[in-house]
Design an enzyme around this catalytic site. Sequence first.
Site, PDB file in Angstrom:
ATOM      1  N   SER A 163      82.141 -16.485 -25.309  1.00 25.91           N
ATOM      2  CA  SER A 163      82.373 -16.876 -26.699  1.00 25.91           C
ATOM      3  C   SER A 163      82.328 -15.633 -27.593  1.00 25.91           C
ATOM      4  CB  SER A 163      81.327 -17.918 -27.104  1.00 25.91           C
ATOM      5  OG  SER A 163      81.721 -18.599 -28.260  1.00 25.91           O
ATOM      6  N   ASP A 325      87.542 -26.140 -22.105  1.00 23.63           N
ATOM      7  CA  ASP A 325      87.131 -25.446 -23.336  1.00 23.63           C
ATOM      8  C   ASP A 325      88.199 -25.667 -24.396  1.00 23.63           C
ATOM      9  OD1 ASP A 325      86.375 -23.709 -25.350  1.00 23.63           O
ATOM     10  OD2 ASP A 325      86.184 -21.951 -24.056  1.00 23.63           O
ATOM     11  N   HIS A 358      83.410 -25.763 -23.768  1.00 18.87           N
ATOM     12  CA  HIS A 358      83.217 -24.361 -24.102  1.00 18.87           C
ATOM     13  C   HIS A 358      81.919 -23.787 -23.515  1.00 18.87           C
ATOM     14  CE1 HIS A 358      83.424 -20.709 -26.459  1.00 18.87           C
ATOM     15  NE2 HIS A 358      82.260 -20.962 -27.004  1.00 18.87           N
TER      16      HIS A 358
END
Lengths: 378, 378
Positions: A163, A325, A358
């Site tokens: 991320s 995700d 995610h």
Amino acid sequence: MNESSDNAAAPESGEVGLVEPHDFVSAEPFTFDCGQSIPGFTLRYETYGRLNDRRDNAILVCHALSGDHHAAGIHSLRDRKTGWWNNIIGPGKALDTTKYFVICTNCLGGCQGSTGPMSTDPTTGRPYGMTFPALTIRDMVRADKRLLDHLGITRLHAAIGGSMGGMRVLQFGIEYPDFVERMLPMATTARENAQAIAFNAVGREAIMQDPEWHGGDYAAGGGPRVGLAIARMMAHITYVSDQSMDRKFGRRKREAADAGPAGQFEVESYLQHQGQSFINRFDANTYLYITRALDHFDLAGTYGSLEKAFEPVKARTLCVAFTSDWLFPSDQNRAFVLALLRSGKSASYAELTTDLGHDSFLLESPALYDLVRSFLAA
Amino acid sequence: MNESSDNAAAPESGEVGLVEPHDFVSAEPFTFDCGQSIPGFTLRYETYGRLNDRRDNAILVCHALSGDHHAAGIHSLRDRKTGWWNNIIGPGKALDTTKYFVICTNCLGGCQGSTGPMSTDPTTGRPYGMTFPALTIRDMVRADKRLLDHLGITRLHAAIGGSMGGMRVLQFGIEYPDFVERMLPMATTARENAQAIAFNAVGREAIMQDPEWHGGDYAAGGGPRVGLAIARMMAHITYVSDQSMDRKFGRRKREAADAGPAGQFEVESYLQHQGQSFINRFDANTYLYITRALDHFDLAGTYGSLEKAFEPVKARTLCVAFTSDWLFPSDQNRAFVLALLRSGKSASYAELTTDLGHDSFLLESPALYDLVRSFLAA
């Protein structure tokens, strides 16, 4: 009690065990990308494993938006929770602390010990609040580099993170090409699309419209707790997937008595809990600054094109994306890997099939461990 | 000015033109699914076209969460905005007002003239607030039925609606099988999954944690405006798609001067505008009640199974889903159509390819118009 027995402090097999955070204080002024400066800064960090004599076994772990320096181990024997990436860091694990010297910092702008909006501005004696300079991913990376220099590290075996951590990894490889041997970005993007910006924007609005925000001028522990909790609840939905939420909560009500049309669903109280526990550990102004850094991260925009951005890169790259995700979808991960390849760099891409969304990069995944392990060994 | 010319009041071709809302007052007590009663209620509604002598050309249009009775036409010649489904309702349009008598109500619990939480409780002389009975989709449908009876309608040619409107359509067909000839649910579900509940839950939390909410006890025009705006901003993201947001806004900044890391993106100010215009027309308590009605709508849960739920249905059904709808995805639409077929009912399913997301049912779509037109004519 076993906990107080003589060998309780010895880490179990596979665990880094007790760890202690350190503070690195840089007394040199630091100029942000926006042009503003601060007279110096502190980075809180942890390390796991030992730097070898050749100083070539260091791995930098980069945390995501709500992460911090405490990536592995425990801070006291009473700790029930380990660091946020304990499943991948430790003796014999993918980031094997018998081989590697693993470093994790709380990013510049953070609120877990590193200098950020809640830190005292030495020129005023009051917290920076919204006078803290606008922050970029590149600012975070340049601050981290000072710590690595201070630790005597001349070359990173790898930089790894998911991320926002993945953005930091990419930026590190661009900014310090001779310093980074391997980049391991995961579940990330070279720039967010409008939807991801939109979710962050609503989170910021919830914070800044909270009457307790006061333009960012609030006492530590106070502030826009309601707005921050709302921001976190909403963001949490984007970290998981439709399928995983359905499997975990479905339409279950909290209690049988709640079965009527006013009853509460389990997923509601779960999200409330997420919001409440977040406001006890996170600062709202840091949330504003870091989400802005995320939204404004744009390698193609900043450097003219992705290919130009990656021109200086010398590192080999493995990018890992996750099929479910939807915050930073796999095509966004694939896009920067393709640009690396077009720039003539060594880059590979793995897409793991998972329905966990995610946050998959944070979760138990033997397939992920294997990928990381072989890439680091190669 | 053309607008003040003699024939300005005459509807242009294809437009229903000037319309006037009406109030239906039911003086009979109404008992909600939860068991609580109110002594009577008002429904605000509009009609377009004329009921024919055989009284068999009525079509009920069911609005979604934030919709109302004003589905088509204008209220004054100065109106810049037409009703919310003006593109499908009018002379020669898919809901052809030269053929059909189209009725649209503001649902029970609403805030645009129908009885809801902001209405005065005749037993106390004060607004119901949170003492308004818990509301279900079935309650809305039963209230609508009283109006239709009052209008002398003995049979609906069709009931049509998207999103929550689609739930109302399905419930109508189940509750009044002899009354409904055709069901046209769109972009809807027979029950929400956990993610949809989660988004609604965060919206409710934003409202109820707003210090101005006061347990639902606030003056009209006041109340939790911040929380309601946040709820709307977030919900709006779920009504559109990743692709459509990217096409509309991308990463554009509001002004060139905003290019720095503190600059604002266009999508941010767009969402703020969405939030602000919503709070000027919608009531926060109604938002709480209606989202609860949405979340608790569960045909399989209520009736034992979808097949059992649909057992009494006599209507023919056409369900229209949209490929990029991630709020009520096409598989959720398909699921109840399959259940209708398994129950031996006449049902068909169309999936329109669009990247405009959930709100596709509201937007210009010749393909949708064609489907609706032929289904109504068949």
